[in-house]
Enzyme design. Structure first.
Site, PDB file in Angstrom:
ATOM      1  N   ASP A 410       0.865  -1.182   0.000  1.00  0.00           N
ATOM      2  CA  ASP A 410       0.000   0.000   0.000  1.00  0.00           C
ATOM      3  C   ASP A 410       0.900   1.231   0.000  1.00  0.00           C
ATOM      4  O   ASP A 410       1.052   1.919   1.014  1.00  0.00           O
ATOM      5  CB  ASP A 410      -0.912  -0.020   1.229  1.00  0.00           C
ATOM      6  N   CYS A 437      -3.687   4.579  -4.300  1.00  0.00           N
ATOM      7  CA  CYS A 437      -4.533   5.781  -4.339  1.00  0.00           C
ATOM      8  C   CYS A 437      -4.294   6.581  -5.621  1.00  0.00           C
ATOM      9  O   CYS A 437      -4.812   7.681  -5.761  1.00  0.00           O
ATOM     10  CB  CYS A 437      -4.283   6.658  -3.115  1.00  0.00           C
TER      11      CYS A 437
END
Length: 481
Positions: A410, A437
């Protein structure tokens, strides 16, 4: 056609930053030809009047003057400042269309940057929110003076550092307004100056507010251009009266840069942290902790990570960029062992503490670069000692236990480095779960992995950032046998 000309356009698409995209076609242009224009605040389906602000050879930019015929997807925004503020780029777009836009954004990036064919993208329907407002548990307000010299806190206008005064942001919790008003009135009373980026003078730079959606606890951290806060007792006394106030601190940042938080945090009142929960996992959150801003969607996101990892209870999992251990502790419920690695010392300390308060003993956390740790263990020479002989059986067995069957990554918005991706490939996990993201860097990194023995199994977009152009994506890759 020249700069300052007024033109009419029909918006046919929207770019990755939410800008409306249209084709201006002259009498000799067919459907495939024409000049492409980009228009901020214009939505797909709008017929608009605009003025040309910049012209290139094949494209240009224009400023929206008037919506002549609104798009069927245009809605009335809740926030009257949505156009000036740089935070909610697509609040005027119907929420269902926002979700469609974000799913298409991920798919487009995978095709354009990743080189995947549409048929190669196992895209699952984007997961949206029932209530796409008041979802943020964190707000960072820059403090300064507006163009009239009045003390102001709010958010930066798009592509500038001009502060748009916003006390009541519809993405954040309503308690934020009480905090900001309290601090501004205290500054006015004691003539405390805000920081000026141009001169490097002034004291108050930013106001950070965190809110625990489950615990109802509030944290306030004031970022200052100095070593101490004058009249601090007066301020903490006022802030402490706000229901739920748990932690008040200062962050010292005397650098002339765009970084918000400083490295040093001093607690002025209350606890050093607030508590919150995601699912049935408890977390302690400090001012410097990375913690997903949308707790409702984060629980969905992490459960999806767990689903994609498809753990049986026998796997060793490496969680790269683990932060305060949020994903690691979810994974530990189903894994044999989880190793989390994070470069920020404070985050590692928080992760270890979070494991302890949840009674989780099968999660271990390391401070350092993920690249370096993976290379040290799985860089290709792990079975040779300094004299070239094989490691003893105990050492080889220990190494085998740390070799991951699943790697979860992540990373920040910039994605993973080539060095990290190479280290992951050498570690040879059966499965990689990548949380991103930024669809552009995600697509770049997936392409790299799929050129080195992995294939894309699942793609899931999750709307963590409603009313904005940003989107979170989870991908599952498996090693080709």
């Amino acid at each position: 056609m020249k700069k300052n000309d007024r033109i009419e356009l029909i918006i046919e698409d929207m770019g990755s930053d939410g800008t409306g995209v249209a084709k201006w076609r002259g009498p000799s242009d067919d459907e495939r030809n024409g000049m492409t224009f980009f228009v901020k605040d214009a939505l797909i389906g709008d017929k608009i009047s605009a003025v040309i602000t910049k012209l290139k050879k094949t494209y240009g930019y224009a400023r929206l003057l008037e919506v002549l015929k609104p798009s069927p997807y245009r809605v009335k925004p809740q926030c009257p400042l949505h156009r000036q503020c740089g935070g909610c780029q697509i609040q005027a777009l119907a929420y269902e269309k926002q979700l469609e836009y974000k799913e298409n954004k991920v798919r487009s990036s995978l095709m354009r940057i990743g080189g995947f064919q549409d048929s190669q993208i196992p895209m699952e329907p984007v997961i949206g929110m029932k209530e796409p407002f008041r979802y943020r548990n964190k707000a960072q307000y820059p403090v300064g003076r507006d163009k009239n010299g009045k003390l102001a806190a709010g958010f930066y206008a798009a592509r500038t550092h001009d502060i748009i005064p916003v006390k009541n942001c519809y993405l954040g919790v309503q308690q934020n307004q009480d905090v900001v008003e309290c601090i501004l009135s205290w500054m006015e009373e004691y003539n405390i100056e805000p920081y000026d980026e141009n001169t490097g003078k002034g004291l108050i730079r930013h106001i950070l507010v965190r809110y625990g959606f489950r615990s109802k606890q509030i944290m306030v951290c004031i970022v200052i251009n100095g070593r101490s806060l004058p009249k601090a007792a007066s301020l903490t006394d006022r802030l402490a009266r706000i229901d739920g106030m748990t932690s008040i601190s200062i962050s010292i940042n005397t650098q002339r840069n765009n970084v918000i938080m400083g490295d040093t945090v001093k607690t002025l009142w209350g606890s050093d942290y607030i508590k919150d929960e995601i699912g049935n996992i408890k977390f302690q959150i400090s001012p410097l902790s990375f913690y997903q801003v949308n707790p409702v969607q984060t629980e969905i996101l992490y459960n999806k990570v767990l689903e994609f990892a498809d753990l049986s209870g026998e796997e060793t999992v490496w969680d790269l960029y683990c932060g305060i251990g949020t994903i690691s502790l979810f994974l530990a419920k189903k894994a044999r062992k989880v190793y989390g690695i994070e470069i920020v010392p404070q985050a590692v300390a928080d992760a270890r503490r979070n494991a302890s308060i949840n009674g989780i003993s099968n999660a271990e956390f390391f401070e350092g670069e993920a690249e370096a740790e993976l290379e040290r263990l799985f860089g290709g020479n792990e079975t040779a000692s300094s004299d070239g002989s094989a490691q003893d059986e105990a050492g080889a067995a220990a190494l085998l236990k740390t070799r991951p069957q699943v790697v979860v990554a992540d990373p920040p918005r910039k994605g993973c480095s080539v060095r990290l991706l190479d280290a992951v490939v050498k570690a040879g996990p059966e499965k990689i779960v990548y949380v991103s993201c930024d669809p552009a860097t995600l697509a770049r990194d997936l392409k790299y992995l799929c050129e080195r023995g992995y294939e894309l199994d699942r793609v899931q977009a999750v709307d963590q950032f409603c009313q904005t152009v940003h989107v979170e994506t989870i991908c599952c890759l498996s090693r080709i046998k």
